[in-house]
Design a protein around this motif. Sequence first.
Motif, short mmCIF file in Angstrom:
data_model
loop_
_atom_site.label_atom_id
_atom_site.label_comp_id
_atom_site.label_asym_id
_atom_site.label_seq_id
_atom_site.Cartn_x
_atom_site.Cartn_y
_atom_site.Cartn_z
N VAL A 119 73.64 28.97 -48.50
CA VAL A 119 74.70 28.92 -47.85
C VAL A 119 75.65 27.57 -48.08
O VAL A 119 75.07 26.62 -48.02
CB VAL A 119 74.60 29.03 -46.20
CG1 VAL A 119 75.79 29.29 -45.57
CG2 VAL A 119 73.90 30.47 -46.18
N SER A 171 79.77 30.77 -47.25
CA SER A 171 79.65 31.71 -48.14
C SER A 171 78.50 32.61 -47.64
O SER A 171 77.70 32.30 -46.77
CB SER A 171 79.22 31.19 -49.69
OG SER A 171 78.14 30.43 -49.39
N GLY A 172 78.05 33.76 -48.43
CA GLY A 172 76.92 34.23 -47.87
C GLY A 172 77.12 35.60 -47.19
O GLY A 172 78.16 35.64 -46.25
N ARG A 173 76.28 36.34 -46.93
CA ARG A 173 76.34 37.68 -46.22
C ARG A 173 75.64 37.69 -44.86
O ARG A 173 75.65 38.79 -44.13
CB ARG A 173 75.78 38.86 -46.91
CG ARG A 173 76.75 39.06 -48.27
CD ARG A 173 75.92 40.32 -49.24
NE ARG A 173 74.60 39.84 -49.94
CZ ARG A 173 74.14 40.62 -50.44
NH1 ARG A 173 74.49 41.83 -50.95
NH2 ARG A 173 72.99 40.27 -51.28
N THR A 174 75.12 36.42 -44.57
CA THR A 174 74.42 36.68 -43.29
C THR A 174 75.14 35.70 -42.22
O THR A 174 74.35 35.14 -41.32
CB THR A 174 72.84 35.93 -43.58
OG1 THR A 174 72.83 34.85 -44.01
CG2 THR A 174 72.11 36.98 -44.47
N SER A 201 76.92 36.05 -39.82
CA SER A 201 76.97 36.43 -38.51
C SER A 201 75.70 36.16 -37.79
O SER A 201 75.37 36.46 -36.40
CB SER A 201 77.45 38.09 -38.28
OG SER A 201 76.33 38.59 -38.97
N SER A 202 74.52 35.88 -38.40
CA SER A 202 73.21 35.89 -37.87
C SER A 202 72.81 34.38 -37.40
O SER A 202 71.73 34.30 -36.82
CB SER A 202 72.17 36.17 -38.92
OG SER A 202 72.31 35.34 -39.98
N ASN A 252 83.37 36.47 -37.43
CA ASN A 252 82.17 36.85 -38.34
C ASN A 252 82.72 37.83 -39.39
O ASN A 252 82.23 37.90 -40.65
CB ASN A 252 81.17 37.71 -37.44
CG ASN A 252 80.39 36.62 -36.85
OD1 ASN A 252 80.45 35.23 -36.93
ND2 ASN A 252 79.52 37.03 -35.75
N LYS A 306 85.36 37.35 -41.14
CA LYS A 306 85.84 36.28 -42.15
C LYS A 306 84.89 35.48 -42.68
O LYS A 306 85.44 34.33 -43.36
CB LYS A 306 87.23 36.01 -41.68
CG LYS A 306 88.21 37.24 -41.47
CD LYS A 306 89.55 36.21 -40.78
CE LYS A 306 90.64 37.35 -40.69
NZ LYS A 306 91.93 36.77 -40.15
N ASN A 307 83.67 35.54 -41.92
CA ASN A 307 82.78 34.47 -42.36
C ASN A 307 83.49 32.82 -42.15
O ASN A 307 83.19 31.89 -43.06
CB ASN A 307 82.20 34.53 -43.70
CG ASN A 307 81.17 35.42 -44.11
OD1 ASN A 307 80.99 36.43 -43.21
ND2 ASN A 307 80.28 35.26 -45.02
#
Length: 117
Positions: free
Chosen positions: A2, A25-28, A30-31, A74, A76-77
């Motif tokens: 990230v 960056s990255g797809r997680t 929201s975690s 989340n 929009k990261n």
Amino acid sequence: QVQFVESGGGLVQPGGSLTLSCAASGRTFSSYAMGWFRQAPGKEREIVARINWSGGRTDYADSVKGRFTISRDNAKNSVYLQMNTLTPEDTAVYYCNADPPIGPRSWGQGTQVTVSS
């Protein structure tokens, strides 16, 4: 891995306001919880605000409580730091990062905030 990119800093007069933004960056995104940190010249980096993964819980350092507000989007990261009633003591480079860190902590370039008349 990230990565975080901070923006929105600048020169502001005492009593003024700024809003900082952080894109992750990255797809997680929201975690995990996120924090805003700052490092003033000659001082160690310190955390000033933290927000949990959902945005439902926030915590602040005593020095900024009541003046700074952390928030996140989340979809929009992104995470934000609204800073009001700024003082020269808030002058620092501001960074965002996961808190607790995700693996070895890697810092972005940060964004400079200078409070001066």
